[in-house]
Design a protein around this motif. Structure first.
Motif, short mmCIF file in Angstrom:
data_model
loop_
_atom_site.label_atom_id
_atom_site.label_comp_id
_atom_site.label_asym_id
_atom_site.label_seq_id
_atom_site.Cartn_x
_atom_site.Cartn_y
_atom_site.Cartn_z
N CYS A 168 3.83 -8.30 3.33
CA CYS A 168 3.15 -7.01 3.22
C CYS A 168 4.12 -5.86 3.42
N VAL A 169 3.95 -4.81 2.60
CA VAL A 169 4.67 -3.55 2.72
C VAL A 169 3.64 -2.43 2.71
N VAL A 170 3.74 -1.50 3.66
CA VAL A 170 2.80 -0.39 3.74
C VAL A 170 3.58 0.92 3.70
N GLY A 171 2.85 2.02 3.53
CA GLY A 171 3.46 3.34 3.59
C GLY A 171 4.51 3.60 2.52
N THR A 210 0.85 -1.19 0.00
CA THR A 210 0.00 0.00 0.00
C THR A 210 0.89 1.25 0.00
N SER A 211 0.33 2.34 -0.52
CA SER A 211 1.11 3.57 -0.59
C SER A 211 0.97 4.42 0.66
N SER A 250 -1.72 -0.12 10.45
CA SER A 250 -2.85 0.11 9.55
C SER A 250 -3.60 -1.18 9.28
N HIS A 251 -4.76 -1.07 8.64
CA HIS A 251 -5.57 -2.24 8.32
C HIS A 251 -4.77 -3.26 7.53
N ALA A 252 -4.06 -2.81 6.50
CA ALA A 252 -3.30 -3.74 5.66
C ALA A 252 -2.27 -4.49 6.48
#
Length: 825
Positions: A464-467, A444-445, A451-453
């Motif tokens: 998973c990678v976020v932000g 996610t960007s 976070s939810h992700a």
């Protein structure tokens, strides 16, 4: 009010029953008992939810209890619900007995009548703060209780335009009217102006959210029963968006990504809790964002809570005008790698007993911790070539490659077609769950590590990678952009959930690494508790070191598997078809092939036990490889276990040569499948070739063999019970079907079988096995194929079995499951 049927205050005495109070409610009761600063409130129990879901109406007496409990909260807080001068606003939150992050509904800021809103604005001297509360509440209530979907940008713009010093009444009227107009345009409905009506309908809405599609999908994926129901937590609001000395945060008592000790989490100043967990704003690390005095208080409290619970905890908190409030505590979702390290660390430092430590890791987490990673050289080359597109926050480790897909529906479609996909989203929501489940990786960007992700990915064990803020997702155009680079949907990418890197193009993966020190610590405790032997099935010599490193006490293999891997089996089958079984030529070839291929394998085994299964030309799972129809048509005697004794002798002779040539010093035995009669076992024993020959044993594959185990065991050096074959015989299903998803998945889903024979022991089989181990003196082992469920391991342990053989990847999960089962007993 203590002991009333449907509700319980945080301060009430009595046992903390998670099934009745839910995870959130029971956590708040414990926090209150621990003396931490918790906003007052109460829990509506799951029993009330059960009645509501059955009758579609609140149970008799609940509304009276809600009113009485509300009076008590007003008294404890010194505030008044729906009015000034100190207005009481409430959060109404779901709280199931099992954590289901983001799957059910919450309503915040409930109780905003016009009088209450004006009083809040006057006490805070900030009409914009009040306007923000009104807009948030109206939007959340409209969505959760009434089913609205509109984002209402016009209302948001109206709030942004409010000046802090404006007249509160006029601001309220303006914002409320705009929000009502948007709702009326979408649904033709209205939010009740009376706070009491708001509360009752919000409780009903939370109960209804138990059966939303996303909640049911989540439960089905995680094996959570549908009949648990949810509790509802009604609690006094504290405001992280009050001023610059306020904020909201989520912390973990240890790093849920790596397991590293020390407080880990995020804080977002001037925000409410949903701003942190929704992923729409990127928060700051808690160590940098909190003032030193508040950080010290939070760290002390978290250390005490972790020691008291014997687990790593996920804690939600709010700071209101410089005062720290605790809003939730629960067992933290964690990555598989973190779960293993955390359990080992808690065991080592005495925070958790062996039983508690082993309970903190599931077999699936252990499996995922063993999964392959990128080839280090290929990863280094990709970085050097500038293929790294973006680096975000690693939320769940793992290294995967797949097609980039920007829509959850398409992600599920591609995954169903057998394609590995990486789901790219600006931000995930519960509506994306089906695509997240299907994806091999998620990026996610926006959003942080809470976070939810991030939370859902950790629960799924999905990379998973976020932000990844430089990543722009254009789902409509089906492209992602990073600066001047464009990646079209469907292009291959690689995702590193530890480093946070998204890389253009796929990367090759390596085999799983050897057990970590943390795994060894845990599995050592598990093995000591169970007292069991676990042997690993291997096929090639290089597997031996990996099996022994995983904790296997010995090895099992099969002549046909080893010869198939070397290419010799096809040649031998062709020889049987071409030359037949007359003379010694065929048997000489068998002897030579066994000696040649087993020498390196036995050398790798060293002094460990090796049990070998003889060639089985009826093996259901490899009938095409063995050309069964052609071979047994031409030589029907091969359909019987001892139809051609010379074939067994040739294999034994080959093993004798392999032992001599390899220097193997362990105990070697050869077992024959499908033996069911004591006379067969006696005939096998008569084939003995002296003190250097491996002992001959039997593989039990039929109910008749189990019934005759007493007569078979006396003439057998070892007895192996093959569960898959036995279950197949009992069900009348070909054993090869137990190695596939279909058709059994659909068949079981239709309710046509009371037991899924791949994942549980049928009661008929349990009755066959009851007392078997105690009835014979010969060692009896159990051969388990594929993924081994904890329930199966526990049942077999309870039946007295202490010797098991499993596929190599299942050694560690079985050791863990047996240890857990032994300590539970």
């Amino acid at each position: 009010m203590t002991g009333t049927p449907w509700t319980r205050a945080f301060t009430d005495d009595g046992p903390v029953d998670v099934d009745a109070l839910g995870g959130k409610g029971s956590g708040l009761v414990r926090l209150t008992r621990d003396g931490l600063r918790v906003p007052p409130g109460y829990v509506v129990t799951t029993a009330a939810c059960h009645v509501y879901l059955a009758d579609r109406a609140l149970p008799d007496g609940l509304t009276a209890e809600l009113r009485a409990r509300l009076d008590a909260v007003e008294a404890a807080s010194g505030k008044t619900f729906g009015a000034g001068p100190e207005p009481l606003l409430l959060s109404v939150r779901s709280g199931a007995p099992v954590s289901m992050p983001g799957m059910m509904d919450t309503v915040l800021d409930l109780g905003l009548s016009r009088d209450a809103a004006v009083a809040i604005a006057e006490r805070s001297s900030d009409a914009r703060f009040m306007a923000d509360l009104v807009a948030r509440f109206h939007a959340m209530y409209s969505e959760i209780v009434l089913g609205a979907l509109d984002d209402r940008p016009a209302v948001d713009a109206l709030v942004t335009a409010v000046e802090p010093g404006e007249e509160p009444g006029a601001v309220y009227d303006r914002v409320w009217a705009a929000a009502e107009a948007a709702l009326d345009e979408e649904l033709g409905e209205s939010v009740p102006a009376t706070p009491w009506d708001q509360l009752v309908h919000a409780v009903e809405a939370v109960f209804r959210s138990w059966n939303t599609r996303r909640a049911r999908t989540y439960r089905e994926h995680h094996g959570i029963p549908h009949d648990m129901g949810t509790a509802v937590v009604v609690q006094s609001m504290v405001f992280g968006n009050l001023d610059d000395d306020s904020g909201s945060g989520v912390v973990f008592t240890r790093n849920p990504v790596t397991g590293e000790p020390g407080l880990y989490g995020e804080y977002l100043a001037h925000s409410q809790g949903e701003d942190v967990v929704a992923g729409i704003r990127t928060p700051d690390p808690v160590q940098q964002a909190l003032p030193p005095d508040l950080l010290a208080e939070l760290e002390r409290s978290c250390l005490d809570l972790e020691a008291r619970h014997g687990d790593v905890l996920d804690i939600e908190f709010t700071v209101e005008h410089g005062v720290l409030w605790f809003l939730q505590v629960r067992s933290a979702k964690r990555t598989p790698e973190a779960a293993v390290r955390i359990a080992a660390d808690l065991l080592a430092d005495g925070t958790a007993s062996p039983s508690r430590a082993l309970s903190l890791v599931t077999a699936d987490q252990l499996r995922q911790a063993q999964r392959p990673g990128f080839d280090p050289d290929a990863l280094a080359e990709a970085r050097a070539a500038g293929r790294v597109l973006v680096a975000g926050i690693g939320a769940c480790p793992g290294q995967v490659s797949g097609e980039l897909v920007l829509d959850p529906d398409r992600a599920m479609e591609r995954a169903d077609a057998g394609v590995a996909v990486v789901l790219g989203r600006s931000v995930t929501s519960p509506a994306d769950l089906h695509g997240m489940i299907a994806a091999a990786g998620i990026v996610t960007s926006t959003g942080g590590s809470t976070s939810h992700a991030a939370v859902v990915a950790r629960a799924l064990g999905t990379t998973c990678v976020v932000g990844a803020s430089d990543l722009v997702i254009d789902a409509d155009a089906r492209v992602a952009r990073v600066g001047d680079r464009t990646i079209a949907e469907g292009e291959p990418v690689a995702l590193d959930g530890a480093s946070g890197e998204l890389i253009a193009g796929a990367l090759p993966t390596t085999t799983p690494a050897e057990a970590t020190e943390a795994m060894d610590t845990l599995l050592g405790a598990a093995a000591e508790a169970s007292g069991c032997e676990v042997l690993a099935r291997i096929t090639v010599p290089t597997d031996a070191a990996a099996a022994l490193a995983a904790g296997a006490s010995g090895l099992v293999t099969a002549v046909d598997d080893v010869l198939a891997a070397s290419g010799d089996l096809t040649r031998l089958v062709e020889t049987v078809l071409d030359k037949g079984l007359d003379g010694s030529g065929t048997f000489s070839e068998v002897r030579d092939a066994v000696a040649s291929q087993f020498g390196p394998l036995l050398a790798a085994a060293g002094s460990h036990d090796v049990d070998v299964r003889a060639i089985d030309l009826l093996a259901d799972e490899s009938r095409e490889l063995l050309q069964q129809t052609a071979v047994t048509t031409r030589h029907p005697e091969l359909a019987m276990p001892l139809g051609v004794p010379e074939l067994i002798v040739a294999q034994r002779e080959g093993l004798i040569r392999a032992v001599a040539e390899s220097g193997y010093s362990g105990r070697l035995r050869l077992a024959v499948r499908h033996v069911s009669d004591p006379a067969e076992a006696a005939a096998l024993a008569a084939l003995d070739q002296g003190p250097d020959a491996p002992g001959v044993g039997t593989y039990l594959t039929s109910p008749r063999a189990v019934a005759n185990v007493g007569g078979l065991a006396g003439d057998s050096a070892v007895v192996w019970l093959e569960i898959r074959a036995l279950q197949a015989a009992v069900f009348g299903i070909p054993a090869r079907q137990f190695l596939t998803a279909e058709p059994l998945d659909s068949y079981v889903a239709q309710g046509l079988l009371a037991v899924d024979p791949r994942h549980a022991l049928d009661p008929t089989v349990v009755r066959m096995l009851d007392g078997l181990v105690a009835s014979v003196a010969t060692p009896v082992g159990v051969r388990l194929s594929g993924t081994v469920r904890d329930e199966v391991a526990a049942r077999l342990l309870g039946l007295g079995f202490r010797r098991f053989a499993v596929d190599l990847p299942e050694v560690r999960p079985l050791l863990l499951g047996l240890g857990r089962a032994a300590l539970a007993e």
